[in-house]
Structure formats: structure tokens, C-alpha cells
Motif scaffolding. Structure first.
Motif, short mmCIF file in Angstrom:
data_model
loop_
_atom_site.label_atom_id
_atom_site.label_comp_id
_atom_site.label_asym_id
_atom_site.label_seq_id
_atom_site.Cartn_x
_atom_site.Cartn_y
_atom_site.Cartn_z
N GLY A 1 -9.05 15.48 57.83
CA GLY A 1 -8.97 16.80 57.22
C GLY A 1 -10.04 17.01 56.17
N VAL A 2 -10.33 18.26 55.89
CA VAL A 2 -11.29 18.64 54.85
C VAL A 2 -10.50 18.97 53.60
CG1 VAL A 2 -13.06 20.31 54.16
CG2 VAL A 2 -13.00 19.45 56.52
N GLN B 1 -14.70 15.47 53.72
CA GLN B 1 -13.83 15.20 54.86
C GLN B 1 -13.25 13.81 54.69
OE1 GLN B 1 -15.65 15.01 58.76
NE2 GLN B 1 -13.77 15.74 59.71
N VAL B 2 -11.96 13.69 54.93
CA VAL B 2 -11.26 12.43 54.72
C VAL B 2 -10.58 12.01 56.01
CG1 VAL B 2 -9.51 11.26 53.32
CG2 VAL B 2 -10.84 13.11 52.34
N ASP C 1 -6.47 9.88 49.04
CA ASP C 1 -7.75 9.24 49.38
C ASP C 1 -8.94 10.09 48.94
OD1 ASP C 1 -6.19 7.25 50.45
OD2 ASP C 1 -7.05 7.35 52.47
N ALA C 2 -8.81 11.42 49.07
CA ALA C 2 -9.90 12.30 48.61
C ALA C 2 -10.10 12.17 47.11
CB ALA C 2 -9.59 13.75 48.99
N GLU C 3 -9.00 12.14 46.35
CA GLU C 3 -9.11 11.99 44.90
C GLU C 3 -9.77 10.67 44.53
OE1 GLU C 3 -6.42 11.98 40.82
OE2 GLU C 3 -5.47 12.48 42.73
N GLY C 4 -9.35 9.59 45.18
CA GLY C 4 -9.96 8.28 44.92
C GLY C 4 -11.43 8.28 45.26
N PHE C 5 -11.79 8.88 46.38
CA PHE C 5 -13.19 8.93 46.79
C PHE C 5 -14.04 9.72 45.80
CE2 PHE C 5 -16.57 11.18 49.15
CZ PHE C 5 -17.34 10.08 49.50
N ILE C 6 -13.53 10.87 45.37
CA ILE C 6 -14.27 11.72 44.43
C ILE C 6 -14.50 10.98 43.11
CG2 ILE C 6 -14.06 13.80 42.99
CD1 ILE C 6 -12.73 15.12 45.48
N LYS D 1 -0.36 13.88 52.34
CA LYS D 1 -0.37 13.30 50.99
C LYS D 1 -1.44 12.22 50.89
CE LYS D 1 2.44 11.07 47.45
NZ LYS D 1 1.25 10.75 46.75
N LYS D 2 -1.54 11.41 51.94
CA LYS D 2 -2.56 10.35 51.94
C LYS D 2 -3.97 10.95 51.97
CE LYS D 2 -3.35 5.78 53.84
NZ LYS D 2 -3.97 5.35 52.63
#
Length: 185
Positions: free
Chosen positions: A79-80, A58-59, A147-152, A142-143
Motif C-alpha cells: 500500500g501507499v 509504498q510499503v 512500517d511506514a512510520e519506522g521507515f520514515i 496497521k502493519k
């Protein structure tokens, strides 16, 4: 009756010899089964993109826009996001018959669960008269993905080299490939 026995004895002897030879020769044929090569196994369409992990997170993202006339408009998007992570087997380098060099792990796709997306808005009175525009919603989505990609990538959720190698070994065993595989750096 004994006359019939002598007449049919050669036929039964021939059948017995064929059965004995078949019982001895058949296991030798099946034991000489051809072992598929690593490129044959790993270029198979069913493993062309080897997804090793499915990651769901979740972001929460925030954005603010300010207008001289209308004032400030800030909103939060939640969002998830689901990511599919693995290696592209088309990028594997075959160094020797049983030696391979694996490509880096990559994120194949990031998908936002549309039912999970929520927007919360804090705006001045004039900004509240307008609804959240499609452009703003697209920016927030898009954000969310970025952000999800960066976190992963930063949180250690990507599969390790050992996890990928173990998955490759399992696939190769399932397809009847070689027992020993050397993974080169």
C-alpha cells in the motif's frame, strides 16, 4: 478679480499648509508600524501545526498465520502511505523576545491510500476456502502504517532542524515579524 483673490487666499494657504504637513507627517506614522511578536505570529491558528513535509512511500508487509487444523496462511500487503510531518507550534518555548526553542519534529498523521492497497495470499487448500478476514486485513493495514512510520524515521525523510528553522523564518517574515531570530538548542 483681485478682491476675490485676497478673500480666498487664506483658504488656499491653509489647504497648502495642511497638505505639506500631511506629506511630512504621514510617512513617519506608517514607518512606526508595530512589529508583531514571535508568540503572536506562531500562535496564529493557520500555523498551529506547522507541516513542513508531506512524505509518500509504498510499503510492503508480510504476515503468516498457522493453524493446526487448516495449515498455513501467509499474505502480503502492499500500500501507499502518506505522512504529514512537522512541529506543533504550541510546544515552542519562548526564551526571549527574539529567541525560541523548537520542539522535535513529529509525524502528525499517517494515511493509507485505500485505492493502492493490495493483498496477495499464499495458503493451504483448507485455508483458501476461507476469504481474507476483516481482522487479517486490519492487521495488515496497521502493519503498513507502523512500517511506514519506522521507515520514515530511519531513512532520513524527516525534515532537518535547518529546514524547520528556515520555514519558521519564512513564516515570520511573511507576517512582518522581527528580522533576527535566535534558535536555541
Amino acid at each position: 478679480m483681485s478682491n476675490r483673490f485676497y478673500r480666498e487666499a487664506p483658504r488656499w494657504a491653509l489647504i497648502a499648509i495642511i497638505l505639506i504637513v500631511g506629506a511630512i507627517w504621514l510617512p513617519q506614522i506608517s514607518s512606526s508600524k508595530r512589529i508583531p511578536t514571535l508568540p503572536e505570529i506562531l500562535s496564529n491558528e493557520s500555523v498551529s501545526l506547522l507541516v513542513t513535509n508531506k512524505i509518500t512511500t509504498q510499503v510492503v508487509v508480510a504476515s503468516e498465520e498457522t493453524s493446526v487444523l487448516l495449515g498455513s496462511d501467509s499474505y502480503i500487503g502492499i500500500g501507499v502511505v502518506t505522512a504529514f510531518v512537522g512541529i506543533d507550534t504550541q510546544k515552542i518555548e519562548y526564551v526571549g523576545p527574539n529567541s525560541i526553542r523548537l520542539p522535535d519534529v513529529e509525524i502528525f498523521s499517517l494515511q493509507i491510500n485505500d485505492d493502492s492497497v493490495r493483498f496477495y495470499r499464499n495458503a493451504t487448500a483448507l485455508q483458501r476456502l476461507s476469504s481474507l478476514s476483516e481482522d487479517q486485513a486490519t492487521k495488515v493495514r496497521k502493519k503498513l502504517k507502523d512500517d511506514a512510520e519506522g521507515f520514515i524515521r530511519q531513512s532520513g525523510m524527516m525534515p532537518t532542524k535547518d529546514q524547520v528553522e528556515n520555514r519558521i523564518r519564512t513564516i515570520i517574515r511573511e507576517f512582518g515579524g522581527p528580522r533576527k531570530i535566535d534558535f536555541l538548542s
